[in-house]
Design a protein around this motif. Structure first.
Motif, PDB file in Angstrom:
ATOM      1  N   ASP A 227       0.699  -1.208   0.102  1.00 21.24           N
ATOM      2  CA  ASP A 227      -0.319  -0.230   0.021  1.00 21.24           C
ATOM      3  C   ASP A 227       0.990   1.340   0.275  1.00 21.24           C
ATOM      4  O   ASP A 227       1.789   0.961   0.612  1.00 21.24           O
ATOM      5  CB  ASP A 227      -0.834   0.293   0.975  1.00 21.24           C
ATOM      6  CG  ASP A 227      -2.337  -1.453   1.217  1.00 21.24           C
ATOM      7  OD1 ASP A 227      -1.906  -1.395   0.293  1.00 21.24           O
ATOM      8  OD2 ASP A 227      -2.446  -1.228   2.114  1.00 21.24           O
TER       9      ASP A 227
ATOM     10  N   TYR B 138      -5.173   7.294  -0.030  1.00 25.42           N
ATOM     11  CA  TYR B 138      -4.597   5.557   0.187  1.00 25.42           C
ATOM     12  C   TYR B 138      -4.695   4.744  -0.573  1.00 25.42           C
ATOM     13  O   TYR B 138      -5.723   5.113  -1.495  1.00 25.42           O
ATOM     14  CB  TYR B 138      -5.291   4.976   1.434  1.00 25.42           C
ATOM     15  CG  TYR B 138      -4.638   3.594   2.204  1.00 25.42           C
ATOM     16  CD1 TYR B 138      -4.141   3.698   3.145  1.00 25.42           C
ATOM     17  CD2 TYR B 138      -4.907   2.574   1.856  1.00 25.42           C
ATOM     18  CE1 TYR B 138      -4.064   2.795   3.645  1.00 25.42           C
ATOM     19  CE2 TYR B 138      -4.070   1.321   2.528  1.00 25.42           C
ATOM     20  CZ  TYR B 138      -3.631   1.954   3.582  1.00 25.42           C
ATOM     21  OH  TYR B 138      -3.169   0.530   4.325  1.00 25.42           O
ATOM     22  N   THR B 139      -3.733   4.297  -1.596  1.00 27.27           N
ATOM     23  CA  THR B 139      -3.787   3.960  -2.284  1.00 27.27           C
ATOM     24  C   THR B 139      -3.274   2.096  -1.725  1.00 27.27           C
ATOM     25  O   THR B 139      -2.842   2.049  -1.474  1.00 27.27           O
ATOM     26  CB  THR B 139      -2.705   3.701  -3.651  1.00 27.27           C
ATOM     27  OG1 THR B 139      -2.977   4.810  -4.428  1.00 27.27           O
ATOM     28  CG2 THR B 139      -2.651   2.858  -4.729  1.00 27.27           C
ATOM     29  N   ASP B 140      -4.801   1.055  -1.734  1.00 22.87           N
ATOM     30  CA  ASP B 140      -4.927  -0.435  -1.320  1.00 22.87           C
ATOM     31  C   ASP B 140      -4.097  -0.807  -2.541  1.00 22.87           C
ATOM     32  O   ASP B 140      -4.808  -0.901  -3.581  1.00 22.87           O
ATOM     33  CB  ASP B 140      -6.296  -0.579  -1.322  1.00 22.87           C
ATOM     34  CG  ASP B 140      -6.301  -2.408  -0.442  1.00 22.87           C
ATOM     35  OD1 ASP B 140      -4.921  -2.764  -0.462  1.00 22.87           O
ATOM     36  OD2 ASP B 140      -7.237  -2.326  -0.111  1.00 22.87           O
TER      37      ASP B 140
ATOM     38  N   GLN C 122      -5.208  -1.958  -7.479  1.00 23.47           N
ATOM     39  CA  GLN C 122      -4.653  -1.314  -7.068  1.00 23.47           C
ATOM     40  C   GLN C 122      -6.821  -0.395  -6.216  1.00 23.47           C
ATOM     41  O   GLN C 122      -7.077   0.456  -7.295  1.00 23.47           O
ATOM     42  CB  GLN C 122      -3.982   0.131  -6.918  1.00 23.47           C
ATOM     43  CG  GLN C 122      -2.586  -0.602  -7.497  1.00 23.47           C
ATOM     44  CD  GLN C 122      -1.690   0.891  -7.682  1.00 23.47           C
ATOM     45  OE1 GLN C 122      -2.518   1.923  -8.960  1.00 23.47           O
ATOM     46  NE2 GLN C 122      -0.420   0.242  -7.167  1.00 23.47           N
TER      47      GLN C 122
END
Length: 386
Positions: free
Chosen positions: A193, A241-243, A257
């Motif tokens: 992440d 937030y990039t999961d 993503q």
């Protein structure tokens, strides 16, 4: 339509009348100069009186009062000479006699006066960037996380005043409103992440500095050093937030993503309100008539940890730790995986501005006559060869 014509006629008639009056007073000043050269000193004050009571250009008033000052000196009227020279400085606060061209008694008279500004007002505006200096590196979760601080633009506006000790040395007090920003990018949170933390601050800053300025020429460089009381007015932040999730499809592994952005969060309680810094800077002033335009570059060194160490995760002063409000103060850490490093903030400011000197023609308590006496001795030596 007829009324407009009447107004225009009156305007042009007044303008022509004003020009004719100025031309007449120019002739009068020439006549007064002829009378002075002929030695008819007593007639000069009366000859110039009517024109001096009219509204004249500063350049004309300077020449007229210089002639009157010399006339009163020759008539042995020191009070009249001093009054006249004071009017010279009101017409042109930067007028300076010439030791080699002006009569020595006029040069000596000028040593009793000054028009240098006691105070100068200024305003400025420009961009800035914030440089983060870590004190303690902290992470919300264990793991190999790559963090880097990234510059973001801000801007500032300031007003202030210089108290001029002399022509070179001054003390400046300012009031600054500063909008600063930075970004922290963390890669490797939960392995895949990425968290982007954008923080923006609003400051009220009160810098006090000592400045040295060149007082000659069209371009005048200067430098200064000082300290500043820095009051944090607000601090607002957002998280992106990039999961990242590894998925395998048909034997091919790829990263999926999902991006989520936080609302604007108020982080004021996690910061120290009162801070201080010291700074160094310099710039260049450009002379515009009796005022100045300038460009200024300043680097400010933050001296305090901006993070409130007591409230860096939760705001513990809220009381009931089971309440939703208390739990909400931990959102940056518990929801977005962020905890502040302990850090200081430096700033680089670039500004352009304008200086308005408050000239004050006045008689000195102590005349600067030593330089005049040295000039007299030098001229005497050149004439006699002794």
């Amino acid at each position: 339509m007829r009324l407009s014509r009447v107004v225009l006629t009156i305007f042009f008639a007044a303008a022509i009348s004003c020009l004719q009056a100025q031309d007449q007073c120019e002739l009068t000043l020439g006549q007064a100069a002829d009378e002075f050269n002929a030695g008819h000193f007593y007639d000069i004050p009366g000859l110039l009186k009517d024109c001096l009571n009219q509204r004249q250009k500063p350049e004309w008033r300077q020449r007229a009062y210089l002639l009157l000052a010399q006339t009163y000196l020759l008539l042995d009227d020191p009070e009249g000479a001093e009054r006249s020279y004071l009017e010279v400085l009101r017409a042109n606060p930067e007028y300076v006699t010439n030791d080699t061209q002006d009569p020595i008694d006029l040069v000596y008279l000028s040593s009793k006066f000054t028009a240098s500004p006691v105070f100068s007002l200024f305003g400025k505006i420009g961009p800035n960037v914030s440089i983060i200096r870590q004190i303690v590196d902290r992470k919300a979760f264990v793991g190999s996380i790559d963090e880097r601080y990234i510059l973001r633009p801000g801007f500032q506006i300031a007003f202030g005043a210089d108290w001029n000790y002399d022509d070179n040395l001054s003390v400046a007090l300012e009031g600054n409103f500063v909008f600063s920003a930075y970004k922290l990018e963390s890669k490797g949170v939960f392995d895949h992440d990425v968290v982007e933390f954008k923080d923006q601050q609003t400051w009220a800053r009160i810098p006090l500095s000592v400045k040295y300025t060149d007082d000659q020429g069209k371009y005048r460089p200067y430098g200064y050093v000082g300290i500043s009381a820095d009051i944090l007015l607000s601090d607002r932040a957002t998280f992106l937030y990039t999961d990242g999730t590894l998925n395998q499809t048909d034997g091919v592994v790829k990263m999926d993503q999902q991006v989520e952005e936080s609302p604007v969060l108020n982080l004021k309680s996690k910061r120290n309100t009162f801070n201080y810094s010291w700074f160094i800077g310099g710039g260049l002033k450009y002379k515009l008539g009796l005022q100045y335009a300038f460009i200024d570059l300043r680097y400010s060194f933050g001296m305090t940890n901006l993070v409130n160490t007591n409230n860096s995760i939760y705001e513990y002063g809220m009381g009931d730790r089971t309440s939703a409000d208390f739990q909400g103060t931990g959102e940056p850490t518990m929801t977005w995986g962020h905890i502040d490093d302990y850090f200081r903030m430096d700033n680089l400011f670039l500004s352009v501005g304008y200086v308005y000197p408050l000239y004050k023609p006045r008689k000195l308590k102590k005349a600067r006559s030593r330089s005049v006496l040295r000039s007299i001795k030098k001229q005497k030596h050149e004439v006699t060869g002794d």
